[in-house]
Design an enzyme around this catalytic site. Sequence first.
Site, PDB file in Angstrom:
ATOM      1  N   ASP A 233       4.325  -3.336  -0.725  1.00  0.00           N
ATOM      2  CA  ASP A 233       3.329  -2.477  -1.385  1.00  0.00           C
ATOM      3  C   ASP A 233       3.720  -1.004  -1.296  1.00  0.00           C
ATOM      4  O   ASP A 233       2.909  -0.135  -0.983  1.00  0.00           O
ATOM      5  CB  ASP A 233       1.947  -2.700  -0.771  1.00  0.00           C
ATOM      6  CG  ASP A 233       0.835  -2.024  -1.566  1.00  0.00           C
ATOM      7  OD1 ASP A 233       1.021  -1.812  -2.783  1.00  0.00           O
ATOM      8  OD2 ASP A 233      -0.205  -1.681  -0.969  1.00  0.00           O
TER       9      ASP A 233
ATOM     10  N   HIS B 294      -0.035   0.091  -4.814  1.00  0.00           N
ATOM     11  CA  HIS B 294      -1.334  -0.152  -5.450  1.00  0.00           C
ATOM     12  C   HIS B 294      -2.068   1.154  -5.784  1.00  0.00           C
ATOM     13  O   HIS B 294      -3.029   1.136  -6.547  1.00  0.00           O
ATOM     14  CB  HIS B 294      -2.212  -1.059  -4.571  1.00  0.00           C
ATOM     15  CG  HIS B 294      -2.774  -0.393  -3.349  1.00  0.00           C
ATOM     16  ND1 HIS B 294      -2.216  -0.548  -2.092  1.00  0.00           N
ATOM     17  CD2 HIS B 294      -3.844   0.412  -3.168  1.00  0.00           C
ATOM     18  CE1 HIS B 294      -2.918   0.117  -1.205  1.00  0.00           C
ATOM     19  NE2 HIS B 294      -3.914   0.725  -1.836  1.00  0.00           N
TER      20      HIS B 294
ATOM     21  N   SER C 247      -4.623   4.960   1.870  1.00  0.00           N
ATOM     22  CA  SER C 247      -3.450   4.171   1.479  1.00  0.00           C
ATOM     23  C   SER C 247      -2.278   5.068   1.136  1.00  0.00           C
ATOM     24  O   SER C 247      -2.408   6.018   0.353  1.00  0.00           O
ATOM     25  CB  SER C 247      -3.798   3.297   0.274  1.00  0.00           C
ATOM     26  OG  SER C 247      -4.780   2.348   0.611  1.00  0.00           O
TER      27      SER C 247
END
Length: 330
Positions: free
Chosen positions: A203, A173, A282
């Site tokens: 992800d 993402h 992230s």
Amino acid sequence: MRRPALYSSSRPAPAQQATAAQPTPATVDPTPSPAPRRRRLSLSSPALLWAAIALLSAVLALSLSPAMHPTQRKLTQQDINAAVLKTLETQVLPSEYARAYDNIRPSVVRVVSYVKRSRLKDEMPRGQGSARPKPLGPAQGNSNANAEDDEIEAGVGTGVVIVDKGIILTNLHVVSGADHVKVTFFDGLESSASITGVQPENDLAVLQAQKIPDDMIAATMRSTGDLQPGDKVLAVGFPFGIGPSASGGIVSGLQRSFRSPEGKQEMNNLIQFDAAANPGNSGGPLVTMDGEVVGIVTAILNPTPARTFLGIGFAVPIENAATAAGLPPF
């Protein structure tokens, strides 16, 4: 018993020996004979040789005598403990988290995704012509802001180098939909990067940097097979673009499940941890106190609309992440 004769070190020549062997007539020398010469001492005498050996032996025995060299007292455990305590009192040692950060820092990169203004304009819904993606990092100046093809920063995340050829793991993402991806290494070197692999169910995305530092150091990955709740872990990344930043905590649980706020994706077998993580973390590494990567930070749980940390973060186990890069499992 007759004692052997003593000889000097020099020997008569053969001619002299032959002459001496021939008999000579007895003559009377009117001059008185010289006084006999004194014998020269030589170690060829067995008695003198043994005496020298005895003397050297006595000197050697004296030098090795405990009285001359008293033995040192053996160290005991009490001595070692006292020395350790003295060191702890006089020197400030780095914490476990500091050592873990030093080990992983050269492998952590800042990942920034860019999109073209022209594409954003075409994809924006009607009535939102003035809307723009909000950068997660610091504001970036742009001298050509009116150009249609200028790229703007769409998001900031983190990555970790797992192969010293410039192969980087991050979250999907962070780079999904980007027209251009740029990574910044620990020494400040900036490089474009291409997406070479994805694992949507976890992800994860794999990047290949076009340029790498000369002294590139890849992270060490560690199996999560012996990871237990309560183990200390460190999360390193660029929360809101600030960093590299480190936050410490523990493993809160294993084999957790997480569903994205939009409900579009559910991930399983995640590591739950309580080290602070925010947007920008992230794709960053979750490491042990040895600085070895056990997971890739991927999500935080917050039931409110705010994108802030409430104490529950999730990481994809490194076994899953390694397979995304085509590396063999542990």
